[in-house]
Design a protein around this motif. Sequence first.
Motif, short mmCIF file in Angstrom:
data_model
loop_
_atom_site.label_atom_id
_atom_site.label_comp_id
_atom_site.label_asym_id
_atom_site.label_seq_id
_atom_site.Cartn_x
_atom_site.Cartn_y
_atom_site.Cartn_z
N PHE A 128 5.05 56.49 -41.90
CA PHE A 128 5.73 55.75 -41.82
C PHE A 128 5.65 55.03 -43.29
O PHE A 128 7.10 54.88 -43.28
CB PHE A 128 4.57 54.73 -41.61
N GLU A 129 5.80 55.81 -43.74
CA GLU A 129 6.40 55.79 -45.10
C GLU A 129 8.11 56.23 -45.40
O GLU A 129 9.06 55.86 -45.96
CB GLU A 129 5.72 56.06 -46.37
N ARG A 130 7.81 57.69 -44.77
CA ARG A 130 9.32 58.48 -45.01
C ARG A 130 10.26 57.58 -43.70
O ARG A 130 11.48 57.28 -44.68
CB ARG A 130 8.98 59.24 -44.20
N SER A 131 9.47 57.05 -42.61
CA SER A 131 10.42 56.46 -41.36
C SER A 131 10.84 55.02 -42.48
O SER A 131 12.31 54.62 -41.79
CB SER A 131 10.01 55.75 -40.49
N VAL A 132 10.64 53.75 -43.40
CA VAL A 132 10.73 53.37 -44.20
C VAL A 132 12.08 53.15 -44.91
O VAL A 132 12.86 52.68 -45.59
CB VAL A 132 9.63 52.77 -44.87
N ASN A 133 12.07 54.81 -46.00
CA ASN A 133 12.58 55.13 -46.16
C ASN A 133 14.50 55.53 -45.34
O ASN A 133 15.40 55.08 -45.90
CB ASN A 133 12.30 56.44 -47.64
N GLU A 134 13.68 56.57 -44.75
CA GLU A 134 14.99 56.48 -44.06
C GLU A 134 15.81 54.96 -43.75
O GLU A 134 16.86 54.43 -43.10
CB GLU A 134 14.98 57.10 -42.93
N LEU A 135 14.85 53.79 -43.06
CA LEU A 135 15.19 52.53 -42.70
C LEU A 135 16.57 52.03 -43.76
O LEU A 135 17.88 51.45 -43.73
CB LEU A 135 13.75 51.45 -42.22
N MET A 136 15.92 52.26 -45.01
CA MET A 136 16.46 51.66 -46.23
C MET A 136 17.89 52.43 -46.54
O MET A 136 18.55 51.42 -46.61
CB MET A 136 15.42 51.10 -47.23
N ARG A 137 17.61 53.43 -46.67
CA ARG A 137 19.24 54.29 -46.38
C ARG A 137 20.03 54.02 -45.33
O ARG A 137 20.96 53.79 -45.61
CB ARG A 137 19.04 55.59 -46.01
N ARG A 138 19.75 53.75 -43.98
CA ARG A 138 20.15 53.17 -43.08
C ARG A 138 21.70 52.00 -43.22
O ARG A 138 22.02 51.28 -43.30
CB ARG A 138 19.91 53.68 -41.75
N MET A 139 20.23 50.52 -44.40
CA MET A 139 20.78 49.82 -44.31
C MET A 139 21.89 49.04 -44.84
O MET A 139 22.43 48.13 -44.32
CB MET A 139 19.79 48.82 -45.06
N GLY A 140 22.17 50.02 -46.21
CA GLY A 140 23.61 49.27 -46.75
C GLY A 140 22.98 48.21 -47.76
O GLY A 140 22.21 48.34 -48.30
N GLU A 141 24.16 47.87 -48.00
CA GLU A 141 24.55 47.14 -49.00
C GLU A 141 24.47 45.38 -48.85
O GLU A 141 23.76 44.62 -49.55
CB GLU A 141 26.16 46.53 -49.35
N GLY A 142 24.06 45.06 -47.22
CA GLY A 142 24.08 43.47 -46.90
C GLY A 142 22.58 42.66 -47.95
O GLY A 142 21.51 43.68 -47.53
N PRO A 143 22.67 41.91 -46.98
CA PRO A 143 20.92 41.47 -46.90
C PRO A 143 20.38 41.72 -46.02
O PRO A 143 18.47 41.46 -46.25
CB PRO A 143 21.37 39.65 -47.34
N PHE A 144 20.58 41.51 -44.79
CA PHE A 144 20.07 42.23 -43.39
C PHE A 144 19.99 43.80 -43.70
O PHE A 144 21.70 44.40 -43.69
CB PHE A 144 20.70 40.95 -42.57
N LEU A 145 19.68 44.24 -42.66
CA LEU A 145 20.37 45.53 -42.15
C LEU A 145 21.49 45.87 -41.00
O LEU A 145 21.70 46.66 -41.58
CB LEU A 145 19.20 46.56 -40.43
N MET A 146 22.11 45.27 -40.83
CA MET A 146 23.59 45.24 -40.15
C MET A 146 24.10 44.75 -40.83
O MET A 146 25.73 44.70 -41.01
CB MET A 146 23.27 44.35 -38.51
N GLY A 147 24.11 44.30 -42.42
CA GLY A 147 25.21 43.63 -43.06
C GLY A 147 25.07 42.20 -43.52
O GLY A 147 23.47 41.37 -44.07
N ASP A 148 25.89 41.08 -43.51
CA ASP A 148 25.77 39.75 -43.87
C ASP A 148 25.35 39.07 -42.73
O ASP A 148 24.56 38.00 -42.76
CB ASP A 148 27.40 39.50 -44.11
N GLU A 149 25.12 40.03 -41.63
CA GLU A 149 24.21 39.12 -39.96
C GLU A 149 22.57 39.62 -39.58
O GLU A 149 22.43 40.11 -39.80
CB GLU A 149 25.28 39.28 -38.72
N MET A 150 22.11 38.43 -39.50
CA MET A 150 20.68 38.67 -39.35
C MET A 150 20.69 38.91 -38.14
O MET A 150 21.25 37.91 -37.64
CB MET A 150 19.82 37.22 -39.40
#
Length: 196
Positions: A128-150
Amino acid sequence: MYQVYGNLDTRTFRVLWMLEELGAGYSHIKAAPHSDEARAVNPAGKVPVLIADGVALTDSVAIMSFLADRHGQFTYPCGSTERARQDGFTHFINDELDAALWTAARHSFVLPDDKRVPAVKASLKWEFERSVNELMRRMGEGPFLMGDEMTLPDILAAHCGNWAFGAKFPLTNEAFNAYVKRMRSRAAFKRVRALA
């Protein structure tokens, strides 16, 4: 108006959160998994169940995808590259975060005592911890996973963050913790919490 069956301490929370974000009308029937109320709308007894146009829909992610597509919010159009990226986030969260949490729950209280393997939980927490780190790496700079759009995967990821906290999973990624905190501050999230 939709009907939603399921207790808040299940994946029903995600569906209610999506409905609140959409501003869609619904009634909530508190039903524990495998209860008579749940089996009346889903013979398997699993929740959540959404009744839409007289049809019982099951599986939280399928329900949320249906709602996002139907209402044209929190999703990108089918066939777009943005939708493919969004679906990638959705599947990653389901496969890596949700699956680890659910497997740990099964080996904690869901499975019969003689089928539980408590030692597996240490490995699941590491995954889980490893996957959270990968999710955050993929997230980028926006406030949401896809950027500016939730989008739909934001609800899934934040729900998994809440679940992880309750299950005492490691939450050492400060970017993820800040992200979940932002998601929990949304008015729609607070309205669902108030249903308890």
